[in-house]
Design a protein around this motif. Structure first.
Motif, PDB file in Angstrom:
ATOM      1  N   ALA A 155     -73.642  43.995 -47.542  1.00 15.10           N
ATOM      2  CA  ALA A 155     -73.775  45.172 -46.726  1.00 15.10           C
ATOM      3  C   ALA A 155     -74.606  46.205 -45.875  1.00 15.10           C
ATOM      4  O   ALA A 155     -74.749  46.648 -45.467  1.00 15.10           O
ATOM      5  CB  ALA A 155     -72.329  45.773 -47.222  1.00 15.10           C
ATOM      6  N   ILE A 156     -75.405  45.854 -47.772  1.00 14.27           N
ATOM      7  CA  ILE A 156     -76.691  46.981 -47.800  1.00 14.27           C
ATOM      8  C   ILE A 156     -77.777  46.377 -46.848  1.00 14.27           C
ATOM      9  O   ILE A 156     -77.873  46.782 -45.662  1.00 14.27           O
ATOM     10  CB  ILE A 156     -77.117  47.294 -49.320  1.00 14.27           C
ATOM     11  CG1 ILE A 156     -76.176  48.121 -50.060  1.00 14.27           C
ATOM     12  CG2 ILE A 156     -78.602  47.714 -49.103  1.00 14.27           C
ATOM     13  CD1 ILE A 156     -76.016  48.026 -51.426  1.00 14.27           C
ATOM     14  N   ASP A 157     -78.074  45.049 -47.052  1.00 11.53           N
ATOM     15  CA  ASP A 157     -78.795  43.902 -46.035  1.00 11.53           C
ATOM     16  C   ASP A 157     -78.494  44.722 -44.182  1.00 11.53           C
ATOM     17  O   ASP A 157     -78.994  44.359 -43.473  1.00 11.53           O
ATOM     18  CB  ASP A 157     -79.358  42.992 -46.330  1.00 11.53           C
ATOM     19  CG  ASP A 157     -79.861  42.650 -47.369  1.00 11.53           C
ATOM     20  OD1 ASP A 157     -80.245  43.170 -47.984  1.00 11.53           O
ATOM     21  OD2 ASP A 157     -80.011  41.823 -48.196  1.00 11.53           O
ATOM     22  N   TYR A 158     -77.180  43.864 -43.914  1.00 16.61           N
ATOM     23  CA  TYR A 158     -76.696  44.064 -42.836  1.00 16.61           C
ATOM     24  C   TYR A 158     -76.895  45.426 -42.214  1.00 16.61           C
ATOM     25  O   TYR A 158     -77.441  45.894 -41.131  1.00 16.61           O
ATOM     26  CB  TYR A 158     -75.190  44.060 -42.915  1.00 16.61           C
ATOM     27  CG  TYR A 158     -74.439  44.299 -40.871  1.00 16.61           C
ATOM     28  CD1 TYR A 158     -74.323  43.047 -39.820  1.00 16.61           C
ATOM     29  CD2 TYR A 158     -74.200  45.333 -40.665  1.00 16.61           C
ATOM     30  CE1 TYR A 158     -74.408  42.832 -39.516  1.00 16.61           C
ATOM     31  CE2 TYR A 158     -73.647  45.469 -38.838  1.00 16.61           C
ATOM     32  CZ  TYR A 158     -73.859  44.267 -38.864  1.00 16.61           C
ATOM     33  OH  TYR A 158     -73.258  44.409 -37.382  1.00 16.61           O
ATOM     34  N   ALA A 159     -76.833  46.668 -43.610  1.00 13.88           N
ATOM     35  CA  ALA A 159     -77.785  48.394 -42.983  1.00 13.88           C
ATOM     36  C   ALA A 159     -78.382  48.489 -42.699  1.00 13.88           C
ATOM     37  O   ALA A 159     -79.009  48.875 -41.624  1.00 13.88           O
ATOM     38  CB  ALA A 159     -76.950  49.004 -43.882  1.00 13.88           C
TER      39      ALA A 159
END
Length: 564
Positions: free
Chosen positions: A79-83
């Motif tokens: 989720a952090i990488d996607y953001a």
């Protein structure tokens, strides 16, 4: 704590540079295999506000119920990488994994150096530890884990075990504070293999701190309680829908010693690496070469016991023992718990940390002082060959077509591999060639529901409608609750104007698996075909109630249908 001198840092940076250069052709590699249901179609990684739910609900790990395990730190990192990437840009995900891999290599070097200095204080230990770290970093068997985005769980859990052990070793006066357990906790939230940390710590205490078994066990008790607690929590959090598709437990377990031997062989000859092997479980210890695997493990343990014994205070062989024990212990989680695949390349990632220490140090002990120049040349040659092999594996992992074509060559009896390569041909519009691979796959995987789905799609595209419907029906018979089976049959029904049947299957799909968003998207397109604006708005609002930032639903409500 003393900072490392430049005589240590410069060679270490050179190793990291070599590893980075070796992997420089992997940063644009795409998503693969399990990435599709855990990353690309996973709606929970698209909004950081889902992070609390990620830790409390294992359904957030995958859109496929059978694949849902509780690995909250992995999903949170996605989720952090996607953001950061502002979408599904694989280069960001690959870079994230690679950076943590480099951190692991730095900690490996520090751990190796400490162990070697304890066993045999010698200036050459720095170079032995550097070479072992470099060889691990550029070894072709490690490439699958670094390239395969969802397998970052292996990187996190391995890094956690190394970090926990290193903190325990380097700061003995802080042990009572339990600081060393923090990375272990993070590892346990990433992937189950970190459960073996207490056993590895126990072996370290026996070999390098000369504690008896009782005192060593007492020292390991906090780590053991943490592992038991997190293991129990992970088991409780894992939904009932989880199905590893495992082999019979007896057959799987008796085959694992042979798998350990194959992994050992791959360290020296990584020529048959495959993303999805076609090896099957043995049914008896006397069948095939299962017995040879048992003999190998017994011999390995005998060597470890021999090297772990002190002879007149001589502890020079103990790093060999420690590396062997690490190798065996790191294999235990995937050896004791039956899984769908008998072996996997990424399962070598954790065990090879110990194996590379043991083998490189053993070789170093055999080198005579007058042969050091020749040894240095040999080491450089070994690293060059290994780096070349890893770059070739990176090429294989570039996209789905290159990956699965390699599988068809290395594992020609793997039905899933044949099917997945056929899928790449179907995506190119070559349905005849795709159908040929799907048909070949049925010989090895006759009851694989995903294969039945793809047989239905290919036959449908070739207007073999009766054959297509037969395969779709069989896929649903094999997996009546599976989202993919229901979705693709509904899609086929829509293309033939059988809207009411398609809506019925899609509504069942949404009810069974709310996170499988493709079913909702298809519902909105069917309502669009029928001119049912109320149906579109109802479906879009239901979707936004669960995933408030979904752009597709927002587009429909704004009266702007997205591209189909």
């Amino acid at each position: 704590m003393h900072l490392p001198s430049r005589h240590v840092l410069l060679p270490l940076f050179a190793v990291l540079g070599l590893v980075t250069l070796t992997y420089s052709n992997h940063f644009h590699n795409g998503f693969h295999f399990d990435d599709f249901h855990t990353v690309t179609t996973n709606p929970y990684i698209r909004d950081l506000r889902n992070i609390p739910q990620i830790f409390g609900d294992a359904d957030t790990f995958s859109t496929l119920p059978a694949n849902r395990g509780w690995r909250p730190l992995v999903t949170t990192s996605l989720a952090i990488d996607y953001a950061i990437a502002k979408g599904l840009k694989p280069g960001y995900f690959q870079t994230s994994d690679f950076c943590w891999f480099l951190v692991q290599l730095c900690l490996m070097f520090a751990l190796f150096r400490h162990i070697l200095d304890f066993a045999r204080p010698d200036p050459s230990n720095r170079y032995i530890a550097l070479f072992a770290t470099a060889l691990y970093g550029v070894h072709p068997a490690i490439a699958e884990t670094v390239n395969y985005i969802i397998q970052r769980g292996d990187i996190y859990s391995t890094l956690a075990v190394i970090a926990g052990l290193l903190i325990y070793i380097r700061w003995p006066d802080r042990r009572h504070q339990g600081i060393y357990l923090i990375p272990v906790l993070l590892g346990l939230l990433s992937k189950p293999p970190a459960l073996v940390f207490p056993a590895i710590l126990f072996v370290y205490l026996l070999l390098f701190e000369d504690l008896g078994p009782v005192r060593a066990f007492a020292r390991c008790l906090p780590a053991l309680l943490l592992s038991i607690g997190l293991g129990a929590l992970a088991g409780a959090m894992t939904p009932r829908s989880y199905d590893p598709g495992a082999w019979p437990a007896h057959d799987y377990r008796i085959t694992q010693p042979l798998v350990a031997l194959r992994y050992f062989r791959n360290f020296f000859l990584p020529l048959r690496l495959s993303a999805d092997t076609d090896h099957v479980a043995e049914t008896s210890i006397w069948h095939g070469y299962a017995w040879l695997g048992v003999l190998f493990v017994i011999a390995l343990l005998a060597i470890a016991v021999y090297c772990g014994l002190s002879r007149d205070g001589d502890k020079r062989l103990r790093p060999i023992a420690f590396g062997i024990y690490w190798y065996i212990l790191a294999l235990l989680p995937t050896s004791l718990f039956p899984l769908a695949e008998i072996e996997n390349d990424h399962r070598m990632f954790f065990p090879f940390v110990g194996l590379v220490l043991s083998l490189v140090y053993s070789a170093a002990l055999l080198i005579q002082p007058r042969a050091r120049v020749a040894a240095a040349v040999a080491c450089a040659l070994i690293l060059a060959v290994a780096a070349y092999g890893t770059r070739q594996r990176n090429v294989v992992w570039h996209n789905e077509e290159s990956l699965w074509y390699d599988v068809t060559l290395k594992s020609p009896k793997n039905g899933r591999g044949l099917m997945n390569y056929g899928l790449t041909q179907m995506e190119k519009g070559d349905y005849v060639r795709a159908l040929n691979y799907f048909t070949r796959a049925t010989e090895y995987s006759p009851d694989y529901y995903v294969l039945e789905i793809n047989l239905g799609i290919a036959n449908g595209a070739l207007n073999n409608n009766e054959e297509a419907e037969r395969h779709f029906a069989r896929s649903i018979e094999l997996a009546p609750q599976d989202a993919q089976a229901l979705y693709f049959y509904a899609s086929w029904l829509r293309d033939r104007g059988r809207y009411s049947e398609a809506i019925q299957y899609l509504n069942t799909n949404v009810e069974n698996n709310p996170a499988y968003l493709d079913a909702r998207y298809l519902l909105m397109w069917i309502y669009h075909d029928l001119g049912d604006q109320a149906g579109i708005e109802r479906t879009a609002r239901d979707l936004l109630a669960r995933f408030p930032t979904d752009p597709i639903a927002q587009s429909w409500l704004a009266g702007k249908p997205p591209p189909e």
